[in-house]
Design an enzyme around this catalytic site. Sequence first.
Site, PDB file in Angstrom:
ATOM      1  N   GLY A  23      46.297 -31.769   1.083  1.00 37.84           N
ATOM      2  CA  GLY A  23      46.708 -32.780   2.209  1.00 37.84           C
ATOM      3  C   GLY A  23      45.542 -33.741   2.339  1.00 37.84           C
ATOM      4  N   GLY A  25      44.684 -35.915  -0.033  1.00 36.30           N
ATOM      5  CA  GLY A  25      44.955 -37.182  -0.796  1.00 36.30           C
ATOM      6  C   GLY A  25      44.497 -37.133  -2.086  1.00 36.30           C
ATOM      7  CB  THR A  27      47.747 -35.543  -6.011  1.00 31.98           C
ATOM      8  OG1 THR A  27      47.473 -34.131  -6.222  1.00 31.98           O
ATOM      9  CG2 THR A  27      48.662 -36.108  -7.237  1.00 31.98           C
ATOM     10  CB  SER A  28      47.283 -40.214  -3.443  1.00 29.71           C
ATOM     11  OG  SER A  28      48.391 -39.520  -3.127  1.00 29.71           O
ATOM     12  CG  ASP A  50      47.220 -28.678  -6.571  1.00 28.41           C
ATOM     13  OD1 ASP A  50      47.810 -27.561  -6.016  1.00 28.41           O
ATOM     14  OD2 ASP A  50      47.110 -29.706  -5.727  1.00 28.41           O
ATOM     15  CB  THR A 508      49.858 -31.946   0.391  1.00 36.99           C
ATOM     16  OG1 THR A 508      49.773 -32.825  -0.605  1.00 36.99           O
ATOM     17  CG2 THR A 508      49.013 -30.404   0.001  1.00 36.99           C
TER      18      THR A 508
END
Length: 589
Positions: A23, A25, A27-28, A50, A508
């Site tokens: 949560g 961020g 991946t972003s 992941d 997430t």
Amino acid sequence: MMELFHPNKLPTTRHIFFTGKGGVGKTSTACATALALAKAGSRVLIVSTDPASNLEDVFGQALSNLPTAIKDVPNLFASNLDPEEAARNYRESLIGPYRGKLPKAAIDNMEEQLSGACTVEIAAFDEFTNLLANQEVTKQFDQIIFDTAPTGHTLRLLQLPTAWSSFLEDNTTGASCLGPLSGLAAKKELYATTVHALSDSEETTLVLVSRPEPSSLREANRASMELSDIGITNQVLILNGLFKATKTDDTIAKELEKRQQHALEQQPDFLSKLQSYYLPLVPYNLTGLKALKSFFEPIELASVPLNSSHTAKEIASLNTLVSSISQKNNGVIMTMGKGGVGKTTMAVAVAIGLVQEGHKVHLTTTDPAAHLSNIIHDERLLENLSVSRIDPKVEVELYRDEVLSKVAATLDEDSLEYIKEDLRSPCTEEIAVFRAFAKIVDKSKDTFVVIDTAPTGHTLLLLDAAESYHKEVSRSNGDMPENIKKLLPRLRDPEVTDVIIVTLPEATPVFEASRLQDDLRRADIHPKWWIINQSFQAANSEDPILQGRANSEEEWINKVRSNLASKCVIVPWQIDELDNVEKVKILLQ
């Protein structure tokens, strides 16, 4: 003063690993970095290992375990490895030969020991090791970005000689949380090469991603220290979601900014030594190429569409949950959720709410926060509320000492080192803390017992397997306390136990909460309630960035209400820190 992050500020290493708790961020940020590097001329592959990955959603196209070209982005390729599928195959390769030869209870025991998060992580490590070893694939890329790095715990285990010995198949001290690694023994040298590459600062950069929040910074600090201890020192910190109020007369915006700044001032010393950058809180979801391309650019508030129709308005408040549970006279209440979603605060709020309804309540928590002291010293509540604090560090040390005292005389030095490292796993803490919880619940009668931070379905099934098969499980050495045996059936009885899952209205946290619910259902425990916590939709801020965040919550609030929860309530983002009884009571209005 911290600099605004841009990928061109990273060291020019071939491998870049992103890590951080769910949560934040991660991946972003990894995807936007890959996009920027590809735009700058590098041929880039981004790989996710992941289990909670939303790589396909971010890029808006289907992906596989092979590099796939991202549409409309020259030089950019992505690969989505599935560690859970790899873990399933790994489990079957080890257990398959014993099917039909051992009792069903023994097979169930083995399967559960190989179903934990550690097994998934080792399977993920195996997947990206295979990728790195495939020179036919990797030689075509200038840089490879990994979304999710292995933990220090897993890497230390892989470096221990005992991890590759037959001891793990034959030991009588309880199988590892990771399970026998002998199924991967042929790759020992390959793994050693990969670990060496990770610790080579000329080859690898580790990017720690954190939110400017206390729990997120503590997790980043822990990961940084663990990985540094095993030689991965080329680290960079990105603080994602840093907020600057654009409406100075908006109380919610001003308080969020103040709270973040305070967290940064109090950040752990180890983190403060790293090269640090920040990324601003953006008023939109980071999915799609347009959003990713603008992630490192100034925010254009005028382009953020506002939506006055919010689902949060249709969802009941926390008081509805308390009133429903209050209809019983006693029972067990467990609040569950990943770190940082506010499950401790929700446990406190539910306990206070039940006291206000006239019930006797015992709140037991692993949280050392000061507001619990305020609850204890509130004379108006002392009559019906008792509070116990469990220190996870103390309980784990007691548990480790108990286990090691029973096996130390029978093991050689290498085997003992493996057991010591294995006892640092998340499963160990869950079992140790749950044993302490069970003692408290066993003593409580004619009261509600509210448990903050309950064990996962995996841990409960491990304990159940230990009882049914009478074998050592997760280093318990076969000695399951009687109070745990009695508690397991109570947790499965919906007339006795209410399980509450706490999440945030973000991608997430909702995904992780969904996996947690699935895990509990495997253990025949069915959550009744979800709490959607810290909602900007429900808070009604007028700050344009926070209004944008409120809009982005819509998808996840709807998903919880319509697809995941039997019943759900919503809690607004709070202006005040919930650090005493009177402030917590506000949640119950």
